[in-house]
Design an enzyme around this catalytic site. Structure first.
Site, mmCIF file in Angstrom:
data_model
loop_
_atom_site.group_PDB
_atom_site.id
_atom_site.type_symbol
_atom_site.label_atom_id
_atom_site.label_comp_id
_atom_site.label_asym_id
_atom_site.label_seq_id
_atom_site.Cartn_x
_atom_site.Cartn_y
_atom_site.Cartn_z
ATOM 1 N N SER A 282 -10.489 -4.453 -0.638
ATOM 2 C CA SER A 282 -9.651 -5.643 -0.690
ATOM 3 C C SER A 282 -9.429 -6.308 0.673
ATOM 4 O O SER A 282 -8.938 -7.444 0.743
ATOM 5 C CB SER A 282 -8.277 -5.297 -1.288
ATOM 6 O OG SER A 282 -7.590 -4.342 -0.501
ATOM 7 N N LYS B 95 -4.463 -8.373 7.893
ATOM 8 C CA LYS B 95 -4.546 -8.635 6.456
ATOM 9 C C LYS B 95 -3.216 -9.194 5.949
ATOM 10 O O LYS B 95 -2.145 -8.712 6.340
ATOM 11 C CB LYS B 95 -4.906 -7.322 5.746
ATOM 12 C CG LYS B 95 -5.191 -7.429 4.257
ATOM 13 C CD LYS B 95 -5.569 -6.043 3.728
ATOM 14 C CE LYS B 95 -5.919 -6.051 2.257
ATOM 15 N NZ LYS B 95 -6.245 -4.691 1.770
ATOM 16 N N SER C 191 -10.896 -0.048 0.278
ATOM 17 C CA SER C 191 -10.565 -1.407 0.696
ATOM 18 C C SER C 191 -10.738 -1.686 2.178
ATOM 19 O O SER C 191 -10.749 -2.842 2.585
ATOM 20 C CB SER C 191 -9.132 -1.742 0.282
ATOM 21 O OG SER C 191 -9.048 -1.881 -1.112
#
Length: 577
Positions: A211, A136, A235
């Site tokens: 997320s 990420k 997330s």
């Protein structure tokens, strides 16, 4: 090379430069990544198998534990495996917009080094030898952009690798791709003005989640088999669920967060965690074990110093023994509805199916687990998220002139619980969090236990009360399958476990939304505005093909027990997890 943004560049031009850089990294992959059809269907899952070679498809659809076994014996080279994942990740970007950049040069240099090491020594360098791992974007990588979804942060770079990346590197990992996230990092979607909107590969009209939505979508496309996400309200779990893969929210302070970029760093009232997403539960286990076996607390003083309890290695079990057979036993509490927002019909069908397969099986006991003040949990966590009235988030958005995304407004400016708190107010709300944690634990401990009486209406708990308690909870990950874009507004089924700091494993059930089975409940009477909003979103055809996932939750620091419980459920239920 780090991005260089000239001064006074508009937010639109900044985003265009970032996206140009991303496209250039994809163009650097050789041979060239195939072009995708100009007219795409909603479901693009099958397209890579039409455009990639047989070898690339085979490698990228192999489970991470099997790839590791082949890499550790020399059956596969890291160079071939890395090339296959680079190409599939680049193709995934063209289909669902999940990549911030590919790293072909550094990834292949690393892969060649690992292959040469294996040739010289005849053994792998570590337990992750040669395995490509996706990352990420806001997990810092040295000298690479670190914008965390804000246009104003583009051009900031990581001074060093995040500590968790160093640990994975020591174990032999290859980093080959960075993935998308939302503006603010506080959406259950992945939509930013930097990279645009990441969509769901099973249905591009729906969200990939967030997320860590780039990780989820990339993994759903099999452009990654093991990756890194973060979780402060769902997330990791939301994108894992939406894309039909596995994701673990560990208990706090087990894995290191040092080196991640975000606003409000240092706040401790709601602690974010870092953790894995994977195409298999085996990938989740090897990730956790690999990190914790390196004693990360020796480099990060915030972490708790206890090992990963590997029951497969020592032949033991963290589960109770069945009284009749002596085999592992499990008491599962089923929380089908949190009492605030009722799940859509596909989620309830999946729960019913899994419970039906498990009920009556030897060594498994199923009990209903009633919710306990889940609306209060949301009040607490949504108050503590932005104790500065969201001022750091607002400054990061507004300093570039970029527009607010709809879900940024939803969680910050439209959230009635967000306000400026002084120190005493933070203490008071944190105290409410602690009272709620104690109450919920007491509630958990009593569910499914019938107290004994002495004949005079005096109740006492059984002497072996721990043997009678619920081990894990089975529950939804969200109130529906992957929502339409800009509609992921109910966090209760994930944020609940952040407020309690409970470990939670998301897993695909192998089921998908089928409009013919999952009819709308036309006579349903909504409980509240959130329930009405969720109910209004459900039109069965809108969700066709999307994966249905569920969540297994344990008490604090029982991460390994959750994993073992899942494996027992998988063995007994026979569902195609």
């Amino acid at each position: 090379m780090p991005l260089v943004i000239p001064q006074n560049t508009s937010w639109q031009d900044t985003a265009a430069l970032v996206q140009k850089h991303r496209d250039e990294t994809i163009s650097a992959v050789a041979p060239a990544i195939p072009e995708v059809p100009s007219e795409l269907p909603l479901n693009v899952i099958s397209i890579p198998s039409q455009l990639l070679s047989h070898s690339e498809i085979t490698i990228t659809q192999t489970l991470p534990e099997d790839l590791l076994a082949a890499l550790a014996t020399g059956q596969l080279t890291s160079t071939n495996v890395t090339n296959a994942f680079l190409r599939r990740a680049g193709l995934a970007q063209k289909l669902v917009n999940c990549v911030t950049e590919l790293l072909p040069d550094r990834a292949l240099e690393r892969a060649r080094y690992l292959d040469e090491y294996f040739t010289r020594h005849g053994e792998p360098i570590g337990p992750l030898h040669g395995l490509p791992i996706s990352v990420k974007e806001h997990v810092g990588m040295k000298d690479l952009d670190l914008n965390a979804g804000f246009v104003s942060w583009v051009g900031r770079t990581g001074p060093a690798n995040a500590y968790i990346l160093d640990l994975l590197w020591n174990a032999g990992a290859v980093f080959y791709v960075r993935t998308t996230q939302p503006q603010t990092l506080m959406h259950l979607e992945a939509a930013s003005n930097v990279h645009g909107v990441t969509v769901n590969p099973y249905n591009r009209a729906l969200t990939s989640g967030g997320s860590s939505g780039g990780e989820g979508a990339l993994m759903g496309m099999r452009g990654s088999c093991l990756g890194i996400g973060t979780d402060i309200g769902g997330s990791i779990r939301s994108p894992a669920a939406n894309n039909g893969v596995y994701g673990l929210r560990p208990t706090s302070y087990r894995l290191p967060l040092v080196g991640c970029a975000a606003t409000m760093l240092g706040q401790e009232h709601i602690v974010a965690v870092i953790g894995p997403l994977s195409t298999s539960v085996g990938g989740i286990k090897v990730f956790m074990k690999t990190i914790i076996d390196q004693k990360p607390w020796m480099g990060d003083p915030s972490l708790l110093p206890f090992p990963w309890r590997d029951t497969a290695r020592d032949g033991g079990s963290l589960l109770k023994k069945d009284k009749t057979s002596g085999r592992r036993g499990l008491k599962i509490g089923v929380l089908a509805d949190d009492g605030v927002v009722r799940p859509h019909p596909p989620i309830l069908r999946a729960l019913k199916t899994l419970v039906g397969r498990s009920k009556g099986q030897e060594a498994i006991e199923i009990v209903e687990f009633p919710p306990y003040k889940h609306d209060l949990a949301w009040t607490i966590i949504s108050s503590l998220y932005f104790a500065d009235n969201g001022s750091e988030e607002k400054e990061a958005i507004e300093s570039s002139g970029e527009p607010w995304r709809p879900l940024s407004r939803f969680i910050i400016t439209d959230n009635r619980n967000v306000k400026e708190m002084d120190v005493r107010e933070v203490w008071r709300m944190t105290g409410r969090r602690e009272v709620y944690r104690a109450e919920y634990l007491a509630h958990w401990n009593k569910v499914g236990i019938v107290p004994k009486t002495d004949g005079e209406a005096t109740e006492t708990w059984p002497a072996n009360v721990e043997d009678e308690q619920v081990d894990v909870l089975l529950c939804p990950v969200g109130p529906g399958a992957a929502p339409p874009l800009d509609n992921a507004r109910y966090w209760g089924y994930t944020a609940q476990w952040n407020v309690l700091d409970y470990p939670a494993l998301v897993f695909p059930t192998g089921l998908h939304v089928e409009p013919e089975l999952d009819k709308r409940e036309d006579e349903y009477q909504a409980r509240n505005a959130d329930d009405q909003f969720n109910y209004n979103r459900y039109e069965p055809e809108r969700y066709r093909d999307t994966p249905i996932s569920l969540q297994l939750v344990g008490r604090r620091y029982e991460d390994e027990k959750v994993m073992e419980a899942f494996e027992l459920i998988k063995e007994i239920s026979g569902l195609p997890f």
